[in-house]
Motif scaffolding. Structure first.
Motif, short mmCIF file in Angstrom:
data_model
loop_
_atom_site.label_atom_id
_atom_site.label_comp_id
_atom_site.label_asym_id
_atom_site.label_seq_id
_atom_site.Cartn_x
_atom_site.Cartn_y
_atom_site.Cartn_z
N MET A 1 0.84 -1.17 0.00
CA MET A 1 0.00 0.00 0.00
C MET A 1 0.89 1.24 0.00
N LEU A 2 0.48 2.26 -0.71
CA LEU A 2 1.20 3.53 -0.76
C LEU A 2 1.42 4.06 0.65
N ALA A 3 2.64 4.49 0.92
CA ALA A 3 2.97 5.09 2.21
C ALA A 3 3.16 6.59 2.01
N LEU A 4 2.95 7.36 3.05
CA LEU A 4 3.10 8.82 3.00
C LEU A 4 4.21 9.24 3.95
N THR A 5 5.02 10.21 3.52
CA THR A 5 6.03 10.76 4.42
C THR A 5 5.38 11.78 5.35
N GLU A 6 6.11 12.16 6.37
CA GLU A 6 5.63 13.18 7.29
C GLU A 6 5.40 14.50 6.54
N ASN A 7 6.25 14.81 5.56
CA ASN A 7 6.07 16.04 4.76
C ASN A 7 4.70 16.06 4.10
N VAL A 8 4.33 14.95 3.49
CA VAL A 8 3.04 14.88 2.78
C VAL A 8 1.88 14.98 3.76
N GLU B 1 1.75 16.53 6.54
CA GLU B 1 1.65 17.92 6.99
C GLU B 1 1.04 18.80 5.90
N ILE B 2 1.43 18.59 4.64
CA ILE B 2 0.87 19.35 3.53
C ILE B 2 -0.63 19.11 3.42
N VAL B 3 -1.04 17.85 3.47
CA VAL B 3 -2.45 17.51 3.34
C VAL B 3 -3.27 18.11 4.49
N LYS B 4 -2.77 17.99 5.70
CA LYS B 4 -3.50 18.54 6.85
C LYS B 4 -3.62 20.05 6.74
N LYS B 5 -2.57 20.72 6.30
CA LYS B 5 -2.61 22.17 6.16
C LYS B 5 -3.62 22.59 5.09
N LEU B 6 -3.63 21.89 3.96
CA LEU B 6 -4.62 22.19 2.91
C LEU B 6 -6.04 22.02 3.43
N ALA B 7 -6.26 20.91 4.13
CA ALA B 7 -7.61 20.64 4.65
C ALA B 7 -8.04 21.69 5.68
N ASP B 8 -7.10 22.18 6.46
CA ASP B 8 -7.42 23.20 7.46
C ASP B 8 -7.64 24.57 6.86
#
Length: 91
Positions: free
Chosen positions: A1-8, A10-17
């Motif tokens: 399964m695709l894994a996500l780095t901590e950088n990604v 954080e980017i996704v959470k910031k966009l969603a917020d």
């Protein structure tokens, strides 16, 4: 399964917020079957696999999910605020 780095994550959470109507990123296979797109999304499509990691959500369409099963998604933001993503092989 695709894994996500901590950088990604954080980017996704910031966009969603910060951006109304966006709750996740969506990775989809393009019509040529070889390339993929990454875009903001508000909900998963019916055939999407939903990845949730460290408070971030990424939707991956069925075909892309198969192609990315052994990959890791990394990302960053450049000096101009542009988001860039890169794929790597999982260890």
């Amino acid at each position: 399964m695709l894994a996500l780095t901590e950088n990604v994550t954080e980017i996704v959470k910031k966009l969603a917020d910060e951006v109304p109507g966006i709750s996740a990123l969506r990775i989809a296979t393009e019509a040529d079957g070889q390339s993929m797109s990454v875009s903001p999304a508000d909900q998963a499509a019916p055939d999407d696999v939903v990845l949730e990691q460290d408070g971030a959500t990424v939707y991956v369409d069925g075909q892309a999910s198969e192609l990315l099963a052994d990959k890791i998604l990394d990302g960053g933001v450049d000096e101009e605020g542009n988001i860039q993503f890169a794929l790597g092989q999982q260890a």
